[in-house]
Write a protein that holds these residues in place. Sequence first.
Motif, PDB file in Angstrom:
ATOM      1  N   UNK B 277      -1.923  -3.711  -9.520  1.00 29.26           N
ATOM      2  CA  UNK B 277      -1.354  -4.405  -8.370  1.00 29.26           C
ATOM      3  C   UNK B 277      -2.408  -5.233  -7.631  1.00 29.26           C
ATOM      4  N   UNK B 278      -3.656  -5.178  -8.083  1.00 28.15           N
ATOM      5  CA  UNK B 278      -4.694  -5.928  -7.391  1.00 28.15           C
ATOM      6  C   UNK B 278      -4.328  -7.419  -7.379  1.00 28.15           C
ATOM      7  N   UNK B 279      -4.608  -8.040  -6.228  1.00 30.08           N
ATOM      8  CA  UNK B 279      -4.260  -9.454  -6.080  1.00 30.08           C
ATOM      9  C   UNK B 279      -2.852  -9.677  -5.586  1.00 30.08           C
ATOM     10  N   UNK B 280      -2.099  -8.592  -5.340  1.00 28.42           N
ATOM     11  CA  UNK B 280      -0.741  -8.731  -4.808  1.00 28.42           C
ATOM     12  C   UNK B 280      -0.684  -8.104  -3.415  1.00 28.42           C
ATOM     13  N   UNK B 281       0.362  -8.431  -2.643  1.00 29.19           N
ATOM     14  CA  UNK B 281       0.471  -7.828  -1.299  1.00 29.19           C
ATOM     15  C   UNK B 281       0.588  -6.310  -1.337  1.00 29.19           C
ATOM     16  N   UNK B 282       0.921  -5.769  -2.508  1.00 32.02           N
ATOM     17  CA  UNK B 282       1.053  -4.306  -2.604  1.00 32.02           C
ATOM     18  C   UNK B 282      -0.285  -3.622  -2.875  1.00 32.02           C
ATOM     19  N   UNK B 283      -1.365  -4.364  -2.801  1.00 33.52           N
ATOM     20  CA  UNK B 283      -2.671  -3.763  -3.071  1.00 33.52           C
ATOM     21  C   UNK B 283      -3.578  -3.914  -1.863  1.00 33.52           C
ATOM     22  N   UNK B 284      -3.845  -2.863  -1.135  1.00 33.67           N
ATOM     23  CA  UNK B 284      -3.190  -1.552  -1.270  1.00 33.67           C
ATOM     24  C   UNK B 284      -1.927  -1.541  -0.433  1.00 33.67           C
ATOM     25  N   UNK B 285      -1.092  -0.515  -0.627  1.00 37.92           N
ATOM     26  CA  UNK B 285       0.065  -0.354   0.254  1.00 37.92           C
ATOM     27  C   UNK B 285      -0.070   0.954   1.027  1.00 37.92           C
ATOM     28  N   UNK B 286       0.684   1.038   2.095  1.00 41.64           N
ATOM     29  CA  UNK B 286       0.543   2.179   3.006  1.00 41.64           C
ATOM     30  C   UNK B 286       1.796   3.046   2.993  1.00 41.64           C
ATOM     31  N   UNK B 287       1.600   4.353   2.975  1.00 35.86           N
ATOM     32  CA  UNK B 287       2.711   5.312   3.070  1.00 35.86           C
ATOM     33  C   UNK B 287       2.581   6.059   4.394  1.00 35.86           C
ATOM     34  N   UNK B 288       3.310   5.660   5.419  1.00 34.01           N
ATOM     35  CA  UNK B 288       3.219   6.384   6.691  1.00 34.01           C
ATOM     36  C   UNK B 288       3.803   7.784   6.565  1.00 34.01           C
ATOM     37  N   UNK B 289       3.335   8.683   7.397  1.00 33.01           N
ATOM     38  CA  UNK B 289       3.726  10.091   7.301  1.00 33.01           C
ATOM     39  C   UNK B 289       3.917  10.623   8.724  1.00 33.01           C
ATOM     40  N   UNK B 290       5.063  11.220   8.987  1.00 23.46           N
ATOM     41  CA  UNK B 290       5.318  11.808  10.310  1.00 23.46           C
ATOM     42  C   UNK B 290       6.262  12.983  10.144  1.00 23.46           C
ATOM     43  N   UNK B 291       5.746  14.169  10.320  1.00 23.20           N
ATOM     44  CA  UNK B 291       6.567  15.376  10.220  1.00 23.20           C
ATOM     45  C   UNK B 291       6.376  16.214  11.469  1.00 23.20           C
TER      46      UNK B 291
END
Lengths: 305, 483
Positions: B277-291
């Motif tokens: 995915x390097x070179x794309x907007x998905x690199x890097x992507x974020x996974x938010x976490x709230x529990x």
Amino acid sequence: MSAKRGLARLVGGLSPILLIVASCSVPTPPDGDYPPLQGADAGSDADAAAADTSGGGPLVADGTWLMWHETATCVEVMSVNIEALTETLAVVQLQRDPGGVIHHTYRNCSIEQTPIVGVATKIPQAVVDTIPVRDYIAILDADAVGSAYATQVSIELWGVKLADPELDVMPTDPADPRIYDQDNDGKPGVTLDLGNGQCTMEVIQRGTFQWKGTIESSTRISGGGYNLTQQIVLHASSGFCSSQFHTWNPPNTARFAIMRADGKSGAINLDTNQDGVVSCEEVRAYGSAPFEPRKVDNKRCQGDQ
Amino acid sequence: MLRSRRPILVLVAAAALLTVASGTARADEFTAFGPGGRSVSMAGGGAALLDDTYAIYANPAGMAWGTPSVTVGFLGAMNRLSTRLSPRPSGYDAPDLGASSAIIPYRYRISPRHAESHAPGFAGFTVGGTVSLGLKWLRFGVLAFIPTSGLGRQFTYYSDEREQYFSNSLHYSIYGERLSSQQTLWAGSIRPLPWLALGGGMRLVMASQSNNDVLVPSQADNSVQHMDMRTSTGVDTAPVVSIAARVLEERLRGSITWRGRVTSSIRGSNTVQINGFQGTPQFPFSQPMASVSEHLPHQLVVATAWAEKHWKATADVTWSQWSSFRSDSDELAGFHDTFSFALGGEFVLNKNTLLRTGVGFRPSPVPDQTGRTNYVDNSMWVLGLGSAHQVAIGDQSLELALYGQLQAAMPRTTTKSFSANAPNCAPGVKTVCDELPDDTRQPTTGKPMPEAIGLQTGNPGFPGYSSGGWVAIGGVELTWRYQ
């Protein structure tokens, strides 16, 4: 007597608690307000088999036929072997020569592939429409129902021209002169779309097919066959497309059916606009469903590679 | 004075240790059953009478009248609260199109949907103590509940159709795993007037922050990943304050206690790099976490008691702001505020033995779950019973208390409201929702899918369920009044 009296007092003393516990048992759950619905839950398996309105007379080959075939490819992902199925619809012109050989002129109309780990490979119509028409022959041992049908090996090339289509080594350099821009998108080979636009890949491909079956009726032949697909990735945009997965074609999984489609000999007539030609649009409108494509079964990929 | 210093050191050390290792106070067994044997025996009430370690939770000001003490106890619960699921009607599964399925077909659920499920029991130790520093008008104390199941346990469940992919069952919102988590409190109190006392302290719960960097070197094998973890565990705090008075020669006693809202949570995000995915907007992507693993609401407790030489009677009313309750997935659950009640009595059987009993009622804050969510809870009748035996040792005393409480759930039946045109599942949708939108198309062909028309749902609570049963706890407590 005193022991009994003591026990009776104990039970009497505990009776309010026992009463409370007994009264708080879980009630029977409700049936709910949603009625059961007709039909199975597991998708639509109710499609009828491909129309076959003919009788059991001898087969007359000359004319326009619709060919459907289903081939399987196994992909190793995360150490798990996953099956992907490719469904193809084509228009085939058959012509029988005096010697009994049946000449096929085959033109692809649609090619669809099941997703791999949820990522679908879309073969754009521009690619399908530009796959060269190919000719091959088949022989019948007789014209009657139950007679054997067998084709020669047929080679289908995408984006590449080879002196020996069956045996030449596939080029890997996009600048190789044998590779051409088949789908006219300015890129070598053909461009496939993965994951609904997630990424694209430019490939060349060689498909090898050979079919063997039997005459089911005067308008239908079906059976199985052999297929081998070799694909070379020339360039991938990013993401999933750039991953190099190990693939192979499991044996004894390919199926085909060829069905007369011009209305002759009691066959179905797919020439819905009555222009005298069964077009790819009309074939695509008929679809694959009447041929009862099977569902992906990963167990078929657990054997030899 | 010297005699009191050792307990002070012990308590300070204990408080420091318990604060550091406080883990999570996700379960509030004190609110559910009452703090300590005396309160549990009186159906969770008796706040105006409490003057020992357990007053830290119920009425910190009350400590000012109590004899400094150290207490240790053990309690266990037998939980027979159950949920029974209605049979799933046919025709509401998403179509199984193999690998082409728009959502994972129902037959692939990891956990089967059991017709009946039970809430878990729990057991644990209570430990705490109070000190006076030699002053009649001053007390400090610390109290902890330490579950035998371990410290810092955190469980979360989705309350809607998302849970089908995990436990595929329903869970009690208040009487589930939340009962078996650690509690830590400390407080101090002063008595400026002989008849008036003020107290205040803190409840501590864990609040974690976790930000991680993840690398997936090959898409072909997502089971291999490399990770830098940055997790910090702090505490979220809430005040516990009270005012208490004793008049008419201490026969009439009253207290008002406010416990602040506190939330135990895990928040943060994963930053993920996937090779390819390097070179794309998905690199890097974020996974938010709230529990949110525990949410203890604001509570206001108004308690009164009448004390005679040979008997005492108590009455408690508790207001709980459950309307602020946040679900495990950090969403407002839509609960109601409640008033609960407890009446109790304490009777002197002889010079050394006391008998305690009480009855109470705790209405459920959970409204009828006719829509998308499946919060399970029942209103509870509460019956408490206990005894205490005291032994004098010089000017000190030892007290052994045995106690129990039965909570009987009022049976409840839930039926999901019928809708002929269920909306698509999306944030904010409250009703039973369609997991496969009607306009879904075949992923490979782009053709319409007639099988997608109508409602498709695997919501574990669909089309309804019932709940009821009982939960009983019992315990033993040893208290040393050393001054």
